[in-house]
Design a protein around this motif. Structure first.
Motif, PDB file in Angstrom:
ATOM      1  N   ALA A  13      -5.165  58.508  -0.121  1.00  0.00           N
ATOM      2  CA  ALA A  13      -6.044  59.497   0.498  1.00  0.00           C
ATOM      3  C   ALA A  13      -6.694  58.924   1.756  1.00  0.00           C
ATOM      4  O   ALA A  13      -6.855  59.614   2.761  1.00  0.00           O
ATOM      5  N   SER A  14      -7.045  57.640   1.707  1.00  0.00           N
ATOM      6  CA  SER A  14      -7.636  56.986   2.876  1.00  0.00           C
ATOM      7  C   SER A  14      -6.639  56.926   4.035  1.00  0.00           C
ATOM      8  O   SER A  14      -6.990  57.174   5.191  1.00  0.00           O
ATOM      9  N   ILE A  15      -5.384  56.632   3.718  1.00  0.00           N
ATOM     10  CA  ILE A  15      -4.338  56.615   4.747  1.00  0.00           C
ATOM     11  C   ILE A  15      -4.157  58.007   5.340  1.00  0.00           C
ATOM     12  O   ILE A  15      -4.025  58.174   6.558  1.00  0.00           O
ATOM     13  N   GLN A  16      -4.170  59.037   4.478  1.00  0.00           N
ATOM     14  CA  GLN A  16      -4.027  60.411   4.959  1.00  0.00           C
ATOM     15  C   GLN A  16      -5.163  60.785   5.900  1.00  0.00           C
ATOM     16  O   GLN A  16      -4.930  61.405   6.941  1.00  0.00           O
ATOM     17  N   ARG A  17      -6.386  60.417   5.525  1.00  0.00           N
ATOM     18  CA  ARG A  17      -7.528  60.749   6.382  1.00  0.00           C
ATOM     19  C   ARG A  17      -7.418  60.038   7.727  1.00  0.00           C
ATOM     20  O   ARG A  17      -7.709  60.624   8.777  1.00  0.00           O
ATOM     21  N   GLY A  18      -7.013  58.800   7.702  1.00  0.00           N
ATOM     22  CA  GLY A  18      -6.854  58.069   8.955  1.00  0.00           C
ATOM     23  C   GLY A  18      -5.748  58.653   9.815  1.00  0.00           C
ATOM     24  O   GLY A  18      -5.880  58.756  11.042  1.00  0.00           O
ATOM     25  N   PHE A  19      -4.654  59.020   9.162  1.00  0.00           N
ATOM     26  CA  PHE A  19      -3.520  59.617   9.868  1.00  0.00           C
ATOM     27  C   PHE A  19      -3.944  60.936  10.519  1.00  0.00           C
ATOM     28  O   PHE A  19      -3.725  61.155  11.724  1.00  0.00           O
ATOM     29  N   ALA A  20      -4.586  61.802   9.725  1.00  0.00           N
ATOM     30  CA  ALA A  20      -5.006  63.104  10.246  1.00  0.00           C
ATOM     31  C   ALA A  20      -6.079  62.957  11.318  1.00  0.00           C
ATOM     32  O   ALA A  20      -6.076  63.675  12.319  1.00  0.00           O
ATOM     33  N   GLY A  21      -6.996  62.006  11.116  1.00  0.00           N
ATOM     34  CA  GLY A  21      -8.048  61.792  12.104  1.00  0.00           C
ATOM     35  C   GLY A  21      -7.481  61.377  13.449  1.00  0.00           C
ATOM     36  O   GLY A  21      -7.936  61.841  14.501  1.00  0.00           O
ATOM     37  N   HIS A  22      -6.476  60.516  13.426  1.00  0.00           N
ATOM     38  CA  HIS A  22      -5.864  60.082  14.681  1.00  0.00           C
ATOM     39  C   HIS A  22      -5.073  61.215  15.333  1.00  0.00           C
ATOM     40  O   HIS A  22      -5.091  61.353  16.564  1.00  0.00           O
ATOM     41  N   ILE A  23      -4.391  62.024  14.534  1.00  0.00           N
ATOM     42  CA  ILE A  23      -3.644  63.166  15.082  1.00  0.00           C
ATOM     43  C   ILE A  23      -4.598  64.115  15.800  1.00  0.00           C
ATOM     44  O   ILE A  23      -4.311  64.594  16.900  1.00  0.00           O
ATOM     45  N   ARG A  24      -5.757  64.375  15.179  1.00  0.00           N
ATOM     46  CA  ARG A  24      -6.724  65.302  15.786  1.00  0.00           C
ATOM     47  C   ARG A  24      -7.389  64.699  17.016  1.00  0.00           C
ATOM     48  O   ARG A  24      -7.609  65.378  18.013  1.00  0.00           O
ATOM     49  N   ASP A  25      -7.745  63.429  16.919  1.00  0.00           N
ATOM     50  CA  ASP A  25      -8.564  62.805  17.961  1.00  0.00           C
ATOM     51  C   ASP A  25      -8.009  61.429  18.315  1.00  0.00           C
ATOM     52  O   ASP A  25      -8.575  60.404  17.928  1.00  0.00           O
ATOM     53  N   PRO A  26      -6.902  61.361  19.045  1.00  0.00           N
ATOM     54  CA  PRO A  26      -6.264  60.071  19.315  1.00  0.00           C
ATOM     55  C   PRO A  26      -7.124  59.110  20.125  1.00  0.00           C
ATOM     56  O   PRO A  26      -6.988  57.895  19.986  1.00  0.00           O
ATOM     57  N   GLU A  27      -8.027  59.633  20.947  1.00  0.00           N
ATOM     58  CA  GLU A  27      -8.890  58.752  21.742  1.00  0.00           C
ATOM     59  C   GLU A  27     -10.053  58.216  20.931  1.00  0.00           C
ATOM     60  O   GLU A  27     -10.547  57.113  21.202  1.00  0.00           O
ATOM     61  N   GLY A  28     -10.490  58.971  19.939  1.00  0.00           N
ATOM     62  CA  GLY A  28     -11.649  58.551  19.150  1.00  0.00           C
ATOM     63  C   GLY A  28     -11.299  57.881  17.842  1.00  0.00           C
ATOM     64  O   GLY A  28     -12.144  57.206  17.249  1.00  0.00           O
ATOM     65  N   GLN A  29     -10.049  58.051  17.358  1.00  0.00           N
ATOM     66  CA  GLN A  29      -9.641  57.479  16.083  1.00  0.00           C
ATOM     67  C   GLN A  29      -8.397  56.611  16.298  1.00  0.00           C
ATOM     68  O   GLN A  29      -7.371  57.110  16.751  1.00  0.00           O
TER      69      GLN A  29
END
Length: 262
Positions: A13-29
């Motif tokens: 779940a942590s990997i999924q959140r990180g993956f999705a966070g980067h997809i949404r906000d590549p400059e901030g995540q």
């Protein structure tokens, strides 16, 4: 020893959140540990381009008014800041309007008409894809509109905008609202085409009274309007209203009358 299932699930779940966070906000995540930048770039571009394309289809006029740079910024803001209530693609337009109306902080370069235009374009798509029906099972299409109860189509939306959204485009982008609101009926006709009718305040009031659920005939509603206007000759209002009711039925904004049903 194998890790407990709960721990493995938490890690995933942590990997999924990180993956999705980067997809949404590549400059901030940042790219999550263990994932290759080249592969993530493919996902980033695919997700953004698909979302941008879907929204562009629903808001073609807004897209042309904003231009590619401002549109790209808007879609990125939508991805970062908004949390959708539905996974359904046809509902994305509603989600964008909600974002503009309730969540996004307006920017100085935003067109003054931005929210109203977005809402108008969403209405067109919502009516086009609506599951509502406006057939003879709801009303007698040949009923007497004066003697009986006129029925407004569930596929006719009575709206008001301060900007003339039905005229806005790349070559006409007003910076100030009109002195009086623009009243429109946006509706789906018998051919399942979405059209609009610009109406005046009296016609809007007529539709409002017909939709109020007070079980009044067309004649009673017209008399009420004549009273509200304090018109010196109510018969003139009724004569004009008779033709107006017929025109609204011809357009399928009115679908008939309730009294004629068995």
């Amino acid at each position: 020893m194998d890790r407990p299932i709960e721990t493995a699930a938490q890690d995933f779940a942590s990997i999924q959140r990180g993956f999705a966070g980067h997809i949404r906000d590549p400059e901030g995540q940042p790219v999550p540990d263990g994932l290759e930048e080249r592969r993530m770039a493919i996902y980033r571009d695919l997700f953004f381009n698909n979302l941008s394309s879907l929204l562009r289809q629903g808001f073609p006029v807004l897209y042309r008014c904003l231009g590619q740079q401002r549109w790209t910024r808007l879609v990125r803001q939508f991805m970062i800041e908004h949390r959708a209530e539905t996974p359904l693609f046809p509902e994305l337009g509603r989600e964008l309007v909600t974002f503009l109306a309730e969540e996004r902080t307006a920017e100085p370069e935003d067109p003054a008409f931005m929210l109203e235009l977005a809402h108008y374009e969403w209405v067109e798509a919502a009516l086009l894809f609506s599951d509502e029906e406006a057939g003879p099972e709801l009303a007698d299409p040949n009923g007497d509109l004066l003697a009986e109860l006129p029925v407004v189509s569930p596929l006719a939306w009575n709206l008001s905008y301060w900007f003339p959204v039905h005229r806005i485009g790349p070559d006409f982008q007003p910076t100030e609202p009109d002195p009086e609101p623009n009243h429109l009926v946006v509706y789906r006709n018998r051919r399942d085409e979405v059209e609009f009718l610009k109406i005046n305040a009296v016609t809007q009031r007529l539709l409002q009274l017909l939709q109020a659920g007070e079980q009044r005939s067309g004649l009673e509603v017209l008399r009420a309007i004549a009273g509200e206007l304090q018109h010196p000759n109510p018969d003139q209002v009724i004569a004009f209203g008779r033709g107006l009711l017929d025109d609204l039925r011809e357009r399928h904004i009115l679908i008939g009358t309730a009294n004629g049903l068995s």
